[in-house]
Structure formats: structure tokens, C-alpha cells
Design a protein around this motif. Structure first.
Motif, PDB file in Angstrom:
ATOM      1  N   CYS A 108       0.875  -1.175   0.000  1.00 51.72           N
ATOM      2  CA  CYS A 108       0.000   0.000   0.000  1.00 51.72           C
ATOM      3  C   CYS A 108       0.906   1.217   0.000  1.00 51.72           C
ATOM      4  CB  CYS A 108      -0.907  -0.004   1.223  1.00 51.72           C
ATOM      5  SG  CYS A 108      -1.971   1.443   1.349  1.00 51.72           S
ATOM      6  N   ALA A 109       0.942   1.893  -1.116  1.00 50.76           N
ATOM      7  CA  ALA A 109       1.799   3.074  -1.252  1.00 50.76           C
ATOM      8  C   ALA A 109       0.965   4.333  -1.118  1.00 50.76           C
ATOM      9  CB  ALA A 109       2.498   3.050  -2.603  1.00 50.76           C
TER      10      ALA A 109
ATOM     11  N   ASN B  24       7.193   5.328   2.252  1.00 50.04           N
ATOM     12  CA  ASN B  24       5.739   5.549   2.291  1.00 50.04           C
ATOM     13  C   ASN B  24       4.951   4.324   1.850  1.00 50.04           C
ATOM     14  OD1 ASN B  24       5.772   8.220   3.246  1.00 50.04           O
ATOM     15  ND2 ASN B  24       6.168   9.000   1.203  1.00 50.04           N
ATOM     16  N   THR B  25       5.336   3.175   2.356  1.00 51.18           N
ATOM     17  CA  THR B  25       4.683   1.932   1.940  1.00 51.18           C
ATOM     18  C   THR B  25       4.375   1.063   3.149  1.00 51.18           C
ATOM     19  OG1 THR B  25       5.872   1.976  -0.163  1.00 51.18           O
ATOM     20  CG2 THR B  25       4.851  -0.103   0.458  1.00 51.18           C
ATOM     21  N   VAL B  26       3.198   0.482   3.157  1.00 57.52           N
ATOM     22  CA  VAL B  26       2.803  -0.510   4.151  1.00 57.52           C
ATOM     23  C   VAL B  26       2.634  -1.848   3.440  1.00 57.52           C
ATOM     24  CG1 VAL B  26       0.965  -1.247   5.710  1.00 57.52           C
ATOM     25  CG2 VAL B  26       1.729   1.123   5.733  1.00 57.52           C
ATOM     26  N   TYR B  27       3.103  -2.906   4.071  1.00 59.17           N
ATOM     27  CA  TYR B  27       3.048  -4.241   3.476  1.00 59.17           C
ATOM     28  C   TYR B  27       2.143  -5.154   4.298  1.00 59.17           C
ATOM     29  CZ  TYR B  27       7.252  -2.495   1.189  1.00 59.17           C
ATOM     30  OH  TYR B  27       8.142  -1.741   0.472  1.00 59.17           O
ATOM     31  N   LEU B  28       1.540  -6.089   3.624  1.00 59.79           N
ATOM     32  CA  LEU B  28       0.822  -7.171   4.283  1.00 59.79           C
ATOM     33  C   LEU B  28       1.358  -8.484   3.714  1.00 59.79           C
ATOM     34  CD1 LEU B  28      -1.444  -7.862   6.323  1.00 59.79           C
ATOM     35  CD2 LEU B  28      -2.969  -8.100   4.349  1.00 59.79           C
TER      36      LEU B  28
ATOM     37  N   VAL C 169     -11.323  -9.038  -1.991  1.00 59.15           N
ATOM     38  CA  VAL C 169     -10.655  -7.809  -2.394  1.00 59.15           C
ATOM     39  C   VAL C 169     -10.079  -7.178  -1.132  1.00 59.15           C
ATOM     40  CG1 VAL C 169     -10.895  -5.529  -3.429  1.00 59.15           C
ATOM     41  CG2 VAL C 169     -12.184  -7.465  -4.357  1.00 59.15           C
ATOM     42  N   TYR C 170      -8.802  -6.876  -1.168  1.00 62.29           N
ATOM     43  CA  TYR C 170      -8.112  -6.316  -0.012  1.00 62.29           C
ATOM     44  C   TYR C 170      -7.916  -4.811  -0.212  1.00 62.29           C
ATOM     45  CZ  TYR C 170      -7.168 -10.902   1.931  1.00 62.29           C
ATOM     46  OH  TYR C 170      -7.310 -12.148   2.500  1.00 62.29           O
ATOM     47  N   TYR C 171      -8.276  -4.066   0.823  1.00 63.75           N
ATOM     48  CA  TYR C 171      -8.183  -2.620   0.795  1.00 63.75           C
ATOM     49  C   TYR C 171      -7.240  -2.132   1.897  1.00 63.75           C
ATOM     50  CZ  TYR C 171     -12.574  -2.939  -1.830  1.00 63.75           C
ATOM     51  OH  TYR C 171     -13.550  -3.243  -2.747  1.00 63.75           O
ATOM     52  N   CYS C 172      -6.440  -1.126   1.581  1.00 65.84           N
ATOM     53  CA  CYS C 172      -5.710  -0.454   2.644  1.00 65.84           C
ATOM     54  C   CYS C 172      -6.414   0.867   2.947  1.00 65.84           C
ATOM     55  CB  CYS C 172      -4.248  -0.234   2.283  1.00 65.84           C
ATOM     56  SG  CYS C 172      -3.933   0.746   0.811  1.00 65.84           S
ATOM     57  N   ALA C 173      -6.288   1.290   4.177  1.00 61.28           N
ATOM     58  CA  ALA C 173      -6.970   2.498   4.630  1.00 61.28           C
ATOM     59  C   ALA C 173      -6.106   3.204   5.668  1.00 61.28           C
ATOM     60  CB  ALA C 173      -8.333   2.146   5.222  1.00 61.28           C
TER      61      ALA C 173
END
Length: 123
Positions: free
Chosen positions: A21-22, A74-78, A90-94
Motif C-alpha cells: 500500500c503506497a 511511504n509503503t505498508v506491506y501485508l 478484495v483487499y483494501y488499505c486504509a
């Protein structure tokens, strides 16, 4: 803040995927991942506080998924391991201003949402 989720795809049960998630200038926000399967409500998956001090997970993914963030990029990872067919969604980042024990899973409190990336796990 604008969020861009990526990394979804079609995998087999037991495989791994890493979602990204950028976002621009989101170091002042906590970030969460949610998912929505067909005909189901959007549900909380994982969250991480702004300074990476605390992470939260849904019971269904605890021990299999890991959320992390690289504030310099500026990135979050899963990281999703041992994927199961029931992880298909469907995967969403928030993002939201602050994440804590009282609000990490409360979807309406997240102010900014990405467009979602589809993860399909075949059996």
C-alpha cells in the motif's frame, strides 16, 4: 492522502503473497488492511500504528499474516502466508489519524481508502 494497493493475484492454498500500500505523505497516519469477500461485509484484517510501535490482527489471520511499514518509502506491506481459500477477497488499505486499542478495527473511522486489490486462493 491517496492510497494505492497492489500485489494481489491468483495463488493456491498454502502459498504466500505480499500486498503493498503506497501513499504520499502518510507518515502521520496509522494504516489498516480490510478485505471484502463476495456478498460479505468488509472486515478488518490488520493494522499498524503510525510509528510502527503496535500491530493488530484479526483472529482469522493471526500467525499467518504480518503487517509492516517502511516510512522512508511511504509503503505498508501485508505479508500473507499459508493462504486459504477463505482468504479470497478484495483487499483494501486504509488510513486514519491514529490507531489504538479502542479503534483499530472500526472501519468507519478510517478516513482514506485505496482502490483494492483482488486475492484469489484456489483449493
Amino acid at each position: 492522502v491517496q492510497l494505492q494497493a497492489s500485489g494481489g493475484g491468483l495463488v493456491q492454498a498454502g502459498d504466500s503473497l505480499r500486498l503493498s500500500c503506497a501513499a504520499l505523505d502518510y507518515t502521520k497516519y496509522g494504516v489498516g488492511w480490510f478485505r471484502q469477500a463476495p456478498e460479505k461485509e468488509r472486515e478488518f484484517v490488520a493494522a499498524i500504528t503510525r510509528l510502527r510501535t503496535t500491530t493488530f490482527y484479526a483472529n482469522s489471520v493471526k500467525g499467518r499474516f504480518t503487517i509492516s511499514r517502511d516510512n522512508a518509502n511511504n509503503t505498508v506491506y501485508l505479508q500473507m502466508n499459508s493462504l486459504r481459500p477463505e482468504d479470497t477477497a478484495v483487499y483494501y488499505c486504509a488510513a486514519k489519524g491514529e490507531i489504538n486499542y479502542a479503534n483499530y478495527a472500526r472501519r468507519p473511522l478510517y478516513q482514506f481508502w485505496g482502490q483494492g486489490t483482488l486475492v484469489t486462493v484456489s483449493s
